[in-house]
Design a protein around this motif. Sequence first.
Motif, short mmCIF file in Angstrom:
data_model
loop_
_atom_site.label_atom_id
_atom_site.label_comp_id
_atom_site.label_asym_id
_atom_site.label_seq_id
_atom_site.Cartn_x
_atom_site.Cartn_y
_atom_site.Cartn_z
N GLU A 38 7.91 -32.87 29.32
CA GLU A 38 7.67 -31.68 29.70
C GLU A 38 8.45 -30.59 28.97
OE1 GLU A 38 7.87 -28.72 33.58
OE2 GLU A 38 7.62 -30.74 33.77
N ALA A 39 9.96 -31.01 28.91
CA ALA A 39 10.90 -30.15 28.28
C ALA A 39 10.73 -30.15 26.89
CB ALA A 39 12.37 -30.85 28.60
N LEU A 40 10.53 -29.04 26.37
CA LEU A 40 10.62 -28.92 24.88
C LEU A 40 11.38 -29.50 23.92
CD1 LEU A 40 8.60 -27.19 22.78
CD2 LEU A 40 10.55 -25.34 23.08
N GLU A 41 12.75 -29.56 24.25
CA GLU A 41 13.81 -30.03 23.54
C GLU A 41 13.86 -31.46 23.51
OE1 GLU A 41 15.53 -27.01 26.49
OE2 GLU A 41 14.13 -28.38 26.43
N MET A 42 12.88 -32.20 24.40
CA MET A 42 12.64 -33.69 24.44
C MET A 42 11.53 -34.29 23.88
SD MET A 42 15.62 -34.14 25.86
CE MET A 42 15.48 -36.01 26.28
N GLN A 43 10.54 -33.27 23.45
CA GLN A 43 9.41 -33.77 22.53
C GLN A 43 9.56 -34.58 21.42
OE1 GLN A 43 6.93 -30.02 22.80
NE2 GLN A 43 6.83 -30.39 25.06
N THR A 44 10.91 -34.76 20.66
CA THR A 44 10.99 -35.65 19.76
C THR A 44 11.45 -36.95 20.03
OG1 THR A 44 13.10 -34.77 19.27
CG2 THR A 44 11.24 -33.79 17.98
N THR A 45 11.46 -37.25 21.64
CA THR A 45 12.09 -38.44 22.11
C THR A 45 10.87 -39.07 23.00
OG1 THR A 45 12.65 -37.61 24.22
CG2 THR A 45 14.21 -37.24 22.32
N SER A 46 11.36 -40.21 23.37
CA SER A 46 10.51 -41.21 24.18
C SER A 46 11.38 -41.50 25.46
CB SER A 46 9.88 -42.40 23.60
OG SER A 46 8.62 -42.16 22.57
N VAL A 47 11.07 -41.83 26.64
CA VAL A 47 11.71 -42.02 27.66
C VAL A 47 11.02 -43.15 28.28
CG1 VAL A 47 12.39 -41.27 30.11
CG2 VAL A 47 12.13 -39.71 28.08
N ILE A 48 11.63 -44.23 28.55
CA ILE A 48 11.34 -45.19 29.13
C ILE A 48 12.10 -45.65 30.53
CG2 ILE A 48 11.10 -47.96 29.04
CD1 ILE A 48 10.82 -47.61 25.87
N SER A 49 11.31 -45.70 31.59
CA SER A 49 12.02 -45.58 32.97
C SER A 49 11.10 -46.59 34.06
CB SER A 49 12.18 -44.14 33.43
OG SER A 49 10.86 -43.69 33.58
N THR A 50 11.86 -46.66 35.09
CA THR A 50 11.31 -47.57 36.10
C THR A 50 12.37 -47.36 37.25
OG1 THR A 50 10.46 -49.65 36.94
CG2 THR A 50 12.60 -49.82 35.75
N GLY A 51 11.74 -47.86 38.48
CA GLY A 51 12.35 -47.39 39.78
C GLY A 51 13.14 -48.84 40.06
N TYR A 52 14.21 -48.82 40.79
CA TYR A 52 14.98 -50.07 41.19
C TYR A 52 15.18 -49.96 42.87
CZ TYR A 52 19.24 -47.12 41.63
OH TYR A 52 20.21 -46.13 41.92
N GLY A 53 15.16 -51.15 43.30
CA GLY A 53 15.44 -51.08 44.71
C GLY A 53 14.72 -52.41 45.17
N SER A 54 14.35 -52.63 46.38
CA SER A 54 13.90 -53.91 46.84
C SER A 54 12.92 -53.75 48.09
CB SER A 54 15.15 -54.79 47.37
OG SER A 54 14.73 -56.10 47.40
N ASP A 55 12.25 -54.89 48.27
CA ASP A 55 11.36 -54.81 49.49
C ASP A 55 10.42 -53.49 49.53
OD1 ASP A 55 12.20 -57.31 50.14
OD2 ASP A 55 13.99 -56.32 51.39
N GLY A 56 9.84 -53.09 48.36
CA GLY A 56 9.15 -51.80 48.41
C GLY A 56 9.83 -50.59 48.48
#
Length: 341
Positions: free
Chosen positions: A286-304
């Motif tokens: 969404e951010a215009l400044e980040m449109q030459t990048t890729s973002v790889i993400s996930t959540g962390y936690g446990s038991d849902g």
Amino acid sequence: MASAEERRFEVLRAIVADFVSTKEPVGSKALVEQHDLGVSSATVRNDMAALEEEGLIVQPHTSAGRIPTDKGYRLFVDRLNEVKPLTTAERRAIRNFLEGALDLEDVMRRSVRLLAQLTQQVAVVQYPTLTRSTVRHIEVVAITPARLMLVLITDTGRVDQRMVDLGDVISDEDVARLRNVLNSAMVEQRLPDASAAVAELPDQAPPELRDVLVRVCSVLIESLVEHPEERMMLGGTPNLTRNVADFPNSLRQVMEALEEQVVVLKLLAAARDSSTVQVSIGMENEALEMQTTSVISTGYGSDGMVLGGLGVVGPTRMDYPGTMAAVRAVAAYVGEILVGR
């Protein structure tokens, strides 16, 4: 025999692999020589023309080979059958490195450093979301007869220290009573519920503790309220400068955007599930400044229960399978360590 569509995807996969590895546009001759595509150079050229027509690859300048577009990277990522597993040695190294952490700050710091080293990208880790945390213990320490230190400890290992000036002296006996009152009201409570309980304590307190509790509870409520601007740690920013060519005329904007924590936290907003790895490529950000990048993400936690998100930011030209594997593995171990603390 593979269909024409499958064959073209194999050509795209080879272009992605070679471009990520060499940083150079990829030509048909190199594809035939370096990959067992099982077809002639003429067929590969035809397939490349079809891929270009579909907007999956592009010729950056005349007489050059082809490079993947954002759309091409997206198809490549979507067609990954599975995130490649890390080796046993890699998993053991991650676990050993993170398990040596002393407290939450150390877990966050080690996670960022490890993720940046594994991926050679910028690593981002969001602190555990306070609204999902519970109070493990509240310690009250008399620094002077008229000054207290409050130490709030959550089940995720977060430690928040606050000082309270009482304006009057307090006895050791009343400090102990205060400690018992606070722990009885707060322990095992989710932070929003603990905040509500703390707000009611002064009205319920014996007269001799009421003024003290008013001061203490006002400070505690500040600790229990979510502070989004304090919720992330960033590391590995110098990695971006090693790939200046991937950010034509935009590296400065990317660096400035990363300094804006609100922008980075929005990039992690999709990390609401610890069972999947999210990939946002180029113009999808969404951010215009980040449109030459890729973002790889996930959540962390446990038991849902997802406590927070982590991920990496880098150029669209990146090792997606390897980076996705590293993000998933580090998130799994961070979740295990924090929930088990």
